[in-house]
Design an enzyme around this catalytic site. Structure first.
Site, PDB file in Angstrom:
ATOM      1  NE  ARG A 144       4.170  -0.125  -0.619  1.00 52.13           N
ATOM      2  CZ  ARG A 144       3.580  -0.838   0.320  1.00 52.13           C
ATOM      3  NH1 ARG A 144       2.808  -1.854  -0.003  1.00 52.13           N
ATOM      4  NH2 ARG A 144       3.749  -0.554   1.591  1.00 52.13           N
ATOM      5  NE  ARG A 163       2.501  -7.646  -0.666  1.00 50.31           N
ATOM      6  CZ  ARG A 163       2.647  -8.179   0.549  1.00 50.31           C
ATOM      7  NH1 ARG A 163       3.622  -7.760   1.334  1.00 50.31           N
ATOM      8  NH2 ARG A 163       1.824  -9.122   0.960  1.00 50.31           N
ATOM      9  NE  ARG A 218      -4.340 -10.341   0.511  1.00 55.45           N
ATOM     10  CZ  ARG A 218      -3.912 -11.170   1.457  1.00 55.45           C
ATOM     11  NH1 ARG A 218      -2.968 -12.057   1.193  1.00 55.45           N
ATOM     12  NH2 ARG A 218      -4.409 -11.108   2.669  1.00 55.45           N
ATOM     13  CG  ASP A 257      -6.331  -2.495   4.212  1.00 55.89           C
ATOM     14  OD1 ASP A 257      -6.788  -2.463   5.372  1.00 55.89           O
ATOM     15  OD2 ASP A 257      -5.522  -3.362   3.830  1.00 55.89           O
ATOM     16  CE1 TYR A 295      -5.613  -6.878  10.966  1.00 52.68           C
ATOM     17  CE2 TYR A 295      -7.810  -7.640  10.382  1.00 52.68           C
ATOM     18  CZ  TYR A 295      -6.436  -7.734  10.266  1.00 52.68           C
ATOM     19  OH  TYR A 295      -5.882  -8.688   9.451  1.00 52.68           O
TER      20      TYR A 295
END
Length: 341
Positions: free
Chosen positions: A36, A27, A23, A73, A147
């Site tokens: 973003r 963020r 990652r 993703d 998922y």
């Protein structure tokens, strides 16, 4: 000329350790947050090739990591298999219809949803320095299936584990479908310029030993064999999070070239238990990096020392936290880059 990361994944035990962080494109970086805010939601960013390539390259420009991990993703695969995908603010991803209520064969595949990801890989590889490795990835079938079945993430994967026991034939069809699309997806990334790929199995630790053999080891082995048949020189990293003592079996039986280990694994134990000379990736606790305490250097050096006798890619035990200060990452990099085996 292959970079340090690619050479290490191919089995070279160099004195200096390559480093990248799961990652790392995300963020915690102010430049990511700014982009973003300009571009909008997560899925829109993934499908904006220029934006996705820029995000992938941001941590390389700032920190000079040895590898650039594709900004995408793991749920792109079920999206291509025909489920709708949304990322809801504060709630995470949602897939519909969920396969707890609908059969797999009711989905209409949309394979063209994979193509924009390949274009991002091409853009990044064209912009990367030659000594930096382009890393592609996909989710492993068990984790992706959790998922697809539940329609969202869950803490214990109860619905998916129950379905696998209750109707193993139906669940096997879901796993087989994911395997087939994942093989094409990874090969497409490699064809576009990915030099190594990683299989993320974030929920592998929730299974019993027999279920682990069927739903983690077997499908990952099928993916590795199929990708290797088409791209024998491309290293494949397997990252089965939370599997504990089942890690050596995963490393031996899936055929992966390197194994990533999470922060709950004792690196000294892993160094002794895993196949000799197999490249290992990991495993500093992301929370230690977030805290940035006096133990940060000590923890990094302990990981480096544990794997000094085998090829080792320094990484975290899972993804970097979004509130991790930039200067903590810089401190960590100074330790890793200053180490010599």
């Amino acid at each position: 000329m292959p970079g340090l990361l690619l050479e290490t994944l191919r089995g070279k035990n160099a004195g200096q350790r390559p480093v990248w962080l799961m990652r790392q494109a995300g963020r915690y970086l102010p430049e990511y947050r700014a982009l973003r805010a300009e571009k909008g939601g997560f899925l829109a960013l993934v499908y904006d090739n220029d934006a996705a390539a820029e995000i992938t390259l941001q941590p390389i420009r700032r920190f000079g990591f040895d590898g650039a991990i594709l900004f995408s993703d793991i749920l792109i695969v079920p999206y291509a298999m025909g489920q709708d995908l949304q990322f809801l603010a504060g709630e995470g991803p949602r897939l519909s219809p969920r396969l707890l209520d609908h059969a797999l064969d009711t989905l209409e595949s949309v394979p063209e949803r994979l193509s924009p990801i390949y274009e991002t890989v091409r853009k990044v590889r064209a912009s990367l320095p030659v000594d930096k490795t382009m890393l592609g990835f996909a989710g492993s079938p068990w984790t992706v299936a959790t998922y697809m079945v539940a329609g969202e993430g869950s803490r214990d994967q109860h619905d998916t584990r129950a379905l696998a026991y209750r109707d193993p034939a139906a669940f096997q069809a879901i796993i087989d479908g994911i395997v087939a699309v994942t093989v094409e997806y990874l090969c497409g990334q490699i064809d576009a310029g990915a030099e190594a790929v990683q299989l993320f199995d974030s929920w592998a630790g929730s299974l019993s030993p027999t279920q682990f053999e069927r739903w983690v080891i077997a499908p990952n082995a099928a993916i590795v064999a199929a990708v290797k048949a088409r791209h024998p020189q491309t290293p494949i990293i397997g990252f089965p999070k939370g599997v504990g003592e089942k890690l050596p079996a995963y490393a031996r039986e899936t055929g992966v070239d390197a194994v990533g280990i999470d922060e709950t694994i004792d690196p000294v134990w892993a160094a002794g238990a895993l196949p000799a000379d197999m490249p290992v990736q990991g495993n500093l606790d992301p929370l230690l990096l977030l805290a940035g305490s006096d133990d940060l250097e000590k923890g990094a050096l302990a990981v480096l020392a544990a794997f000094s006798e085998r090829p080792h890619v320094f990484n975290l035990g899972h993804g970097i936290g979004q509130f991790t200060p930039i200067d903590h990452v810089e401190r960590l990099l100074a330790v890793v880059r200053g180490w010599r085996g």
